[in-house]
Motif scaffolding. Structure first.
Motif, mmCIF file in Angstrom:
data_model
loop_
_atom_site.group_PDB
_atom_site.id
_atom_site.type_symbol
_atom_site.label_atom_id
_atom_site.label_comp_id
_atom_site.label_asym_id
_atom_site.label_seq_id
_atom_site.Cartn_x
_atom_site.Cartn_y
_atom_site.Cartn_z
ATOM 1 N N GLN A 1 0.782 -1.166 0.146
ATOM 2 C CA GLN A 1 0.083 -0.043 0.111
ATOM 3 C C GLN A 1 0.795 1.074 -0.080
ATOM 4 O OE1 GLN A 1 -3.672 0.393 -0.075
ATOM 5 N NE2 GLN A 1 -2.753 2.059 -0.674
ATOM 6 N N TRP A 2 1.929 1.137 0.833
ATOM 7 C CA TRP A 2 2.907 2.319 0.947
ATOM 8 C C TRP A 2 3.577 2.632 -0.398
ATOM 9 C CZ3 TRP A 2 8.335 1.829 0.494
ATOM 10 C CH2 TRP A 2 9.152 3.100 0.751
ATOM 11 N N LEU A 3 3.932 1.631 -0.945
ATOM 12 C CA LEU A 3 4.504 1.568 -2.474
ATOM 13 C C LEU A 3 3.486 2.144 -3.466
ATOM 14 C CD1 LEU A 3 6.554 -1.975 -2.883
ATOM 15 C CD2 LEU A 3 7.340 0.555 -2.887
ATOM 16 N N ALA A 4 2.256 1.927 -3.374
ATOM 17 C CA ALA A 4 1.117 2.027 -4.323
ATOM 18 C C ALA A 4 0.841 3.691 -4.066
ATOM 19 C CB ALA A 4 -0.160 1.485 -4.217
ATOM 20 N N ASP A 5 1.058 4.312 -2.855
ATOM 21 C CA ASP A 5 0.651 5.362 -2.794
ATOM 22 C C ASP A 5 1.575 6.506 -2.938
ATOM 23 O OD1 ASP A 5 -1.961 5.180 -1.608
ATOM 24 O OD2 ASP A 5 -1.344 4.925 0.486
ATOM 25 N N HIS A 6 2.758 6.078 -3.619
ATOM 26 C CA HIS A 6 3.733 7.256 -3.731
ATOM 27 C C HIS A 6 3.366 7.853 -5.200
ATOM 28 C CE1 HIS A 6 6.878 5.235 -1.348
ATOM 29 N NE2 HIS A 6 7.805 6.325 -2.024
ATOM 30 N N LEU A 7 3.180 9.241 -4.870
ATOM 31 C CA LEU A 7 2.914 9.950 -5.999
ATOM 32 C C LEU A 7 3.734 10.571 -7.041
ATOM 33 C CD1 LEU A 7 0.216 12.341 -4.130
ATOM 34 C CD2 LEU A 7 -0.016 10.287 -5.344
ATOM 35 N N LEU A 8 4.934 10.618 -6.160
ATOM 36 C CA LEU A 8 6.301 10.888 -7.107
ATOM 37 C C LEU A 8 7.239 9.782 -7.196
ATOM 38 C CD1 LEU A 8 6.918 14.459 -5.137
ATOM 39 C CD2 LEU A 8 5.632 14.238 -7.415
ATOM 40 N N LEU A 9 7.567 9.479 -8.301
ATOM 41 C CA LEU A 9 8.510 8.557 -8.705
ATOM 42 C C LEU A 9 9.903 8.804 -9.176
ATOM 43 C CD1 LEU A 9 5.837 6.772 -10.845
ATOM 44 C CD2 LEU A 9 6.600 6.198 -8.478
ATOM 45 N N LYS A 10 10.983 8.313 -8.843
ATOM 46 C CA LYS A 10 12.245 8.812 -9.340
ATOM 47 C C LYS A 10 12.567 8.489 -10.756
ATOM 48 C CE LYS A 10 13.565 10.231 -5.278
ATOM 49 N NZ LYS A 10 14.096 11.634 -5.025
ATOM 50 N N GLY A 11 11.958 7.324 -11.407
ATOM 51 C CA GLY A 11 12.116 7.179 -12.795
ATOM 52 C C GLY A 11 11.140 6.215 -13.294
ATOM 53 N N ARG A 12 11.417 5.655 -14.537
ATOM 54 C CA ARG A 12 10.411 4.916 -15.107
ATOM 55 C C ARG A 12 11.093 3.794 -15.942
ATOM 56 N NH1 ARG A 12 8.096 9.720 -14.405
ATOM 57 N NH2 ARG A 12 5.678 9.661 -13.864
ATOM 58 N N ILE A 13 10.802 2.526 -15.948
ATOM 59 C CA ILE A 13 11.355 1.653 -16.818
ATOM 60 C C ILE A 13 10.435 1.008 -17.819
ATOM 61 C CG2 ILE A 13 12.279 -0.653 -16.455
ATOM 62 C CD1 ILE A 13 13.416 0.026 -13.804
ATOM 63 N N LEU A 14 10.871 1.069 -19.067
ATOM 64 C CA LEU A 14 9.882 0.624 -19.970
ATOM 65 C C LEU A 14 10.357 -1.082 -20.261
ATOM 66 C CD1 LEU A 14 7.813 1.280 -22.308
ATOM 67 C CD2 LEU A 14 9.537 1.549 -23.969
ATOM 68 N N VAL A 15 9.158 -1.863 -20.418
ATOM 69 C CA VAL A 15 9.577 -3.238 -20.414
ATOM 70 C C VAL A 15 8.949 -3.932 -21.579
ATOM 71 C CG1 VAL A 15 9.722 -3.407 -17.679
ATOM 72 C CG2 VAL A 15 7.516 -4.090 -19.101
ATOM 73 N N ASP A 16 9.354 -5.059 -22.084
ATOM 74 C CA ASP A 16 8.946 -5.640 -23.373
ATOM 75 C C ASP A 16 7.463 -6.089 -22.916
ATOM 76 O OD1 ASP A 16 9.380 -7.957 -22.182
ATOM 77 O OD2 ASP A 16 11.428 -8.254 -23.276
ATOM 78 N N ALA A 17 6.834 -6.748 -24.172
ATOM 79 C CA ALA A 17 5.621 -7.454 -23.769
ATOM 80 C C ALA A 17 5.682 -8.645 -22.993
ATOM 81 C CB ALA A 17 5.008 -7.616 -25.203
ATOM 82 N N GLY A 18 6.862 -9.442 -23.000
ATOM 83 C CA GLY A 18 6.859 -10.631 -22.184
ATOM 84 C C GLY A 18 6.978 -10.050 -20.695
ATOM 85 N N ALA A 19 7.643 -9.266 -20.427
ATOM 86 C CA ALA A 19 7.938 -8.705 -19.079
ATOM 87 C C ALA A 19 6.525 -8.239 -18.443
ATOM 88 C CB ALA A 19 9.158 -7.784 -18.915
ATOM 89 N N ALA A 20 5.953 -7.538 -19.305
ATOM 90 C CA ALA A 20 4.767 -6.710 -19.013
ATOM 91 C C ALA A 20 3.556 -7.888 -18.475
ATOM 92 C CB ALA A 20 4.108 -5.941 -20.187
ATOM 93 N N ARG A 21 3.584 -9.119 -19.371
ATOM 94 C CA ARG A 21 2.675 -10.181 -19.028
ATOM 95 C C ARG A 21 3.093 -10.987 -17.837
ATOM 96 N NH1 ARG A 21 2.951 -11.083 -24.811
ATOM 97 N NH2 ARG A 21 4.578 -12.441 -24.326
#
Length: 372
Positions: free
Chosen positions: A271-291
């Motif tokens: 819940q604490w993780l989900a409540d983060h409004l500000l993120l330090k970065g973003r990681i784009l993943v491929d379709a397999g990792a997303a699944r």
């Protein structure tokens, strides 16, 4: 459908600026008195209540003679500093008439983004409730900057709902609830009495900000209900001008719009993780990792990483994006952004040869990852 407030043991009540300040014309002391009376009666019914109140900036604007909300952050902070004095005094005096003590609690996102401070805030609020005190919470506008602002008190109310594990979240506004369209522009608009929090169709119904005084519109309330549902809380959006609205909700009367939580309740850490409004970065993943993340409950491995956005360090919270750029998860990353770029698209067995060491075989372990 019976109001969720009826069976709730702990309730968070958020009141908007237009209600607290009589549409910007100074504090509406009669309204604050009515809410204090209702909350005092709810406490006698055995319910614990937390108030989240807007109004400091609007009250400060009125005291300073400003008719238009300023754009400069230092002017907003000055207005908040002036207005918070009157806001706290108003709540204290009207609750005191019922023998109820109040406590002013000012929060910023930084307080909740840092795990130890998050736990400290949680413990303080639980202690106040156990002592029979009604916490009155507002964003600490006198110290925030654009980088750490919640942005609106609907979001703050949802975060507090999750923080104290409330059963119900009541958003009192100047509208009767959520309509199928903007009732100010569409005479055929109908009130949505019941829906599921997080239903994407709700966001399409919501409009923009409602006034020059308030920051949030109906959309922020819809998104706040979605956030509150992560801890299992049901949300009611109702008019704060409805007579005895809190008491009638507590009696089970369906008023306004009820958005029912239907999602699985997250653990406290997730819940604490989900409540983060500000993120330090973003990681784009491929379709397999997303699944694997979305359906398989798997950890994120370096081989699934396509692109790294932003700069972050080990232990920061980052978002995971699918190939379409949609956020699907967020979690605590085991490697810095620079290291992640070096090991992206590589199997776990090559991490040590590339970096010269290995912290963890996963980029983000599933225990430190939450689906969004």
């Amino acid at each position: 459908m019976t109001s969720a407030v009826a069976s709730a043991r702990r309730v968070v009540v958020k009141v908007g600026s237009s209600l607290v300040t009589n549409d910007g014309r100074g504090l509406d002391l009669d309204a604050i008195s009515r809410w204090a009376t209702q909350v005092a009666l709810l406490r006698r019914q055995g319910k614990q209540v937390v108030m989240v109140s807007s109004g400091a900036i609007a009250e400060g604007m009125q005291r300073l003679g400003w008719s238009k909300r300023p754009q400069q952050i230092h002017e907003l902070q000055a207005a908040a500093a002036v207005g918070q004095m009157g806001l706290a005094r108003a709540y204290e005096s009207h609750f005191a008439q019922h023998g109820v003590q109040t406590a002013q609690v000012l929060l910023t996102h930084a307080d909740l983004a840092d795990r130890p401070r998050y736990l400290n805030a949680r413990s303080t609020l639980f202690t106040l409730l156990d002592l029979g005190v009604v916490p009155v919470i507002n964003e600490n506008d006198t110290v925030v900057t654009d980088e750490i602002k919640f942005g609106d008190n609907d979001t703050l109310g949802a975060l507090v709902t999750n923080l104290v594990e409330a059963d119900a979240f009541v958003i009192l506004t100047d509208q009767a609830g959520l309509y199928s369209a903007d009732p100010r522009r569409d005479a055929a608009a109908t009130l949505i009495a019941n829906a599921t929090a997080g239903d994407p169709s709700l966001e399409a119904m919501a409009g923009g900000a409602g006034s020059a005084i308030a920051r949030g519109g109906m959309l922020t309330k819809i998104l706040a209900a979605k956030r509150a549902a992560r801890s299992g809380a049901h949300t009611v959006i109702a008019s704060g001008r409805e007579p005895d609205v809190l008491l009638r909700l507590a009696a089970g009367e369906p008023i306004g719009t009820q958005l029912t939580a239907a999602t699985e309740v997250l653990t406290a850490r997730k819940q604490w993780l989900a409540d983060h409004l500000l993120l330090k970065g973003r990681i784009l993943v491929d379709a397999g990792a997303a699944r694997a993340l979305a359906a398989g409950g798997k950890s994120l491995l370096p081989i699934g990483v396509v692109e790294v956005q932003g700069e972050f360090q080990r232990g920061d919270v980052v978002a995971c994006l699918d190939p379409q750029g949609r956020e699907i998860a967020r979690g605590l990353v085991n490697y810095s952004s620079g290291q992640t770029r070096q090991i992206a698209r590589r199997p776990t067995g090559e991490i040590e040869s590339v970096l010269g060491f290995i912290e963890e075989p996963e980029l983000i372990h599933r225990d430190n990852l939450v689906l969004t």
